[in-house]
Scaffold this motif. Structure first.
Motif, PDB file in Angstrom:
ATOM      1  N   ARG A  81       0.839  -1.206   0.000  1.00  0.00           N
ATOM      2  CA  ARG A  81       0.000   0.000   0.000  1.00  0.00           C
ATOM      3  C   ARG A  81       0.874   1.256   0.000  1.00  0.00           C
ATOM      4  N   HIS A  82       1.938   1.264   0.805  1.00  0.00           N
ATOM      5  CA  HIS A  82       2.851   2.413   0.847  1.00  0.00           C
ATOM      6  C   HIS A  82       3.550   2.609  -0.503  1.00  0.00           C
ATOM      7  N   LEU A  83       3.919   1.503  -1.148  1.00  0.00           N
ATOM      8  CA  LEU A  83       4.556   1.596  -2.461  1.00  0.00           C
ATOM      9  C   LEU A  83       3.584   2.183  -3.490  1.00  0.00           C
ATOM     10  N   LEU A  84       2.345   1.703  -3.478  1.00  0.00           N
ATOM     11  CA  LEU A  84       1.343   2.204  -4.425  1.00  0.00           C
ATOM     12  C   LEU A  84       1.019   3.677  -4.187  1.00  0.00           C
ATOM     13  N   ALA A  85       1.164   4.148  -2.942  1.00  0.00           N
ATOM     14  CA  ALA A  85       0.907   5.557  -2.621  1.00  0.00           C
ATOM     15  C   ALA A  85       1.961   6.472  -3.232  1.00  0.00           C
ATOM     16  N   GLY A  86       3.122   5.945  -3.546  1.00  0.00           N
ATOM     17  CA  GLY A  86       4.155   6.737  -4.210  1.00  0.00           C
ATOM     18  C   GLY A  86       5.100   7.420  -3.250  1.00  0.00           C
ATOM     19  N   PRO A  87       6.015   8.203  -3.795  1.00  0.00           N
ATOM     20  CA  PRO A  87       7.041   8.856  -2.979  1.00  0.00           C
ATOM     21  C   PRO A  87       6.461   9.958  -2.090  1.00  0.00           C
ATOM     22  N   SER A  88       7.125  10.178  -0.960  1.00  0.00           N
ATOM     23  CA  SER A  88       6.767  11.274  -0.056  1.00  0.00           C
ATOM     24  C   SER A  88       7.217  12.596  -0.684  1.00  0.00           C
ATOM     25  N   GLY A  89       6.849  13.690  -0.060  1.00  0.00           N
ATOM     26  CA  GLY A  89       7.266  15.003  -0.556  1.00  0.00           C
ATOM     27  C   GLY A  89       8.772  15.142  -0.625  1.00  0.00           C
ATOM     28  N   ALA A  90       9.460  14.720   0.422  1.00  0.00           N
ATOM     29  CA  ALA A  90      10.926  14.821   0.432  1.00  0.00           C
ATOM     30  C   ALA A  90      11.536  13.913  -0.631  1.00  0.00           C
ATOM     31  N   GLU A  91      10.937  12.751  -0.852  1.00  0.00           N
ATOM     32  CA  GLU A  91      11.437  11.843  -1.885  1.00  0.00           C
ATOM     33  C   GLU A  91      11.216  12.451  -3.268  1.00  0.00           C
ATOM     34  N   ARG A  92      10.063  13.082  -3.480  1.00  0.00           N
ATOM     35  CA  ARG A  92       9.811  13.767  -4.762  1.00  0.00           C
ATOM     36  C   ARG A  92      10.807  14.906  -4.956  1.00  0.00           C
ATOM     37  N   ASP A  93      11.140  15.603  -3.860  1.00  0.00           N
ATOM     38  CA  ASP A  93      12.135  16.676  -3.940  1.00  0.00           C
ATOM     39  C   ASP A  93      13.510  16.139  -4.332  1.00  0.00           C
ATOM     40  N   SER A  94      13.741  14.852  -4.096  1.00  0.00           N
ATOM     41  CA  SER A  94      14.998  14.197  -4.483  1.00  0.00           C
ATOM     42  C   SER A  94      14.869  13.530  -5.847  1.00  0.00           C
ATOM     43  N   ASP A  95      13.865  13.957  -6.610  1.00  0.00           N
ATOM     44  CA  ASP A  95      13.622  13.451  -7.975  1.00  0.00           C
ATOM     45  C   ASP A  95      13.228  11.980  -8.025  1.00  0.00           C
ATOM     46  N   LEU A  96      12.656  11.457  -6.936  1.00  0.00           N
ATOM     47  CA  LEU A  96      12.156  10.085  -6.950  1.00  0.00           C
ATOM     48  C   LEU A  96      10.697  10.100  -7.388  1.00  0.00           C
ATOM     49  N   THR A  97      10.336   9.131  -8.224  1.00  0.00           N
ATOM     50  CA  THR A  97       8.971   9.012  -8.735  1.00  0.00           C
ATOM     51  C   THR A  97       8.549   7.560  -8.626  1.00  0.00           C
ATOM     52  N   ALA A  99       6.768   4.346 -11.204  1.00  0.00           N
ATOM     53  CA  ALA A  99       6.290   3.901 -12.515  1.00  0.00           C
ATOM     54  C   ALA A  99       4.956   3.178 -12.387  1.00  0.00           C
ATOM     55  N   LEU A 100       4.444   3.043 -11.163  1.00  0.00           N
ATOM     56  CA  LEU A 100       3.216   2.280 -10.950  1.00  0.00           C
ATOM     57  C   LEU A 100       1.959   2.924 -11.539  1.00  0.00           C
ATOM     58  N   PRO A 101       1.724   4.235 -11.390  1.00  0.00           N
ATOM     59  CA  PRO A 101       0.509   4.796 -11.977  1.00  0.00           C
ATOM     60  C   PRO A 101       0.454   4.549 -13.489  1.00  0.00           C
ATOM     61  N   GLY A 102      -0.658   4.030 -13.931  1.00  0.00           N
ATOM     62  CA  GLY A 102      -0.810   3.722 -15.347  1.00  0.00           C
ATOM     63  C   GLY A 102      -0.431   2.294 -15.685  1.00  0.00           C
ATOM     64  N   ALA A 103       0.358   1.640 -14.844  1.00  0.00           N
ATOM     65  CA  ALA A 103       0.744   0.246 -15.081  1.00  0.00           C
ATOM     66  C   ALA A 103       0.093  -0.677 -14.052  1.00  0.00           C
ATOM     67  N   VAL A 104       0.166  -0.309 -12.788  1.00  0.00           N
ATOM     68  CA  VAL A 104      -0.439  -1.081 -11.703  1.00  0.00           C
ATOM     69  C   VAL A 104      -1.099  -0.073 -10.768  1.00  0.00           C
ATOM     70  N   ASN A 105      -2.413  -0.100 -10.718  1.00  0.00           N
ATOM     71  CA  ASN A 105      -3.130   0.861  -9.878  1.00  0.00           C
ATOM     72  C   ASN A 105      -3.625   0.256  -8.576  1.00  0.00           C
ATOM     73  N   ALA A 106      -3.822  -1.055  -8.547  1.00  0.00           N
ATOM     74  CA  ALA A 106      -4.283  -1.719  -7.331  1.00  0.00           C
ATOM     75  C   ALA A 106      -3.695  -3.114  -7.292  1.00  0.00           C
ATOM     76  N   ALA A 107      -3.345  -3.561  -6.100  1.00  0.00           N
ATOM     77  CA  ALA A 107      -2.756  -4.885  -5.949  1.00  0.00           C
ATOM     78  C   ALA A 107      -2.993  -5.389  -4.527  1.00  0.00           C
ATOM     79  N   LEU A 108      -3.104  -6.686  -4.404  1.00  0.00           N
ATOM     80  CA  LEU A 108      -3.196  -7.355  -3.098  1.00  0.00           C
ATOM     81  C   LEU A 108      -2.114  -8.417  -3.057  1.00  0.00           C
ATOM     82  N   ALA A 109      -1.488  -8.604  -1.896  1.00  0.00           N
ATOM     83  CA  ALA A 109      -0.401  -9.581  -1.792  1.00  0.00           C
ATOM     84  C   ALA A 109      -0.648 -10.533  -0.636  1.00  0.00           C
ATOM     85  N   THR A 110      -0.268 -11.773  -0.853  1.00  0.00           N
ATOM     86  CA  THR A 110      -0.258 -12.784   0.200  1.00  0.00           C
ATOM     87  C   THR A 110       1.099 -13.477   0.141  1.00  0.00           C
TER      88      THR A 110
END
Length: 187
Positions: A81-97, A99-110
């Motif tokens: 869930r945290h991965l799907l939420a994407g980078p934090s503000g500070a991570e975005r400020d470090s140019d981290l993005t 690739a999940l939006p548009g490729a994987v929008n929802a997932a469940l894991a066991t």
């Protein structure tokens, strides 16, 4: 005594008198205190926790593992869930993005044994990145950073899903971090 006989005796004395005490039984050695290193600056808006959570984000078309400090060890569902939420503000400020939006929008894991099985939905037709190699690499890299997961398999509608690997091939078999190694950057 001859000098030749004194050399072995002197070595024995030096080795036994080196000043390092010995224990009769093994003893636990505590881990050093302090934060774990991260490829990105820490998010100063988030409280520092006692557990580490690795999320694999993207910078310059490379997968970058980032360690976040959290209050408790995350479940596999929390981490995904945290991965799907994407980078934090500070991570975005470090140019981290991500690739999940548009490729994987929802997932469940066991997890079964040491294999994570991730059920993914059909991606919605929305704007965003669609680099599936990086997207699936982010998931595999993130989940295999856990001590309890060594491989990741993907399902869609209950059937094995062929996903792209770093070499461009499709695989419906369980994947490892090694399948994406050419794309992983530690910084």
């Amino acid at each position: 005594m001859k000098p030749r006989r004194l050399v072995p005796l002197a070595l024995v004395v030096l080795l036994t008198a080196c000043g390092i005490p010995t224990d009769d039984t093994p003893r636990a050695v505590p881990a050093p205190r302090g934060p774990l290193s991260s490829a990105a600056p820490a998010d100063t808006t988030a409280p520092a926790g006692s557990a580490a959570e690795t999320l694999c984000l993207v910078r310059n078309n490379r997968i970058v593992p980032v360690v976040r400090r959290v209050d408790r060890a995350p479940s596999i569902a929390d981490q995904l869930r945290h991965l799907l939420a994407g980078p934090s503000g500070a991570e975005r400020d470090s140019d981290l993005t991500s690739a999940l939006p548009g490729a994987v929008n929802a997932a469940l894991a066991t997890v079964t044994g040491t294999q994570a099985v991730v059920a993914v939905d059909e991606p919605a037709e929305v704007g965003g990145r669609s680099d599936e190699v990086l997207a699936f690499g982010q998931i595999v890299c993130t989940l295999t950073s856990r001590e309890d997961v060594s491989t990741v398999a993907f399902l869609r509608d209950g059937r094995a899903l062929g996903v792209p690997r770093a070499d461009g091939s499709l695989s419906s078999m369980p994947l490892t971090r090694g399948d994406y190694a050419p794309l992983i950057s530690e910084r």
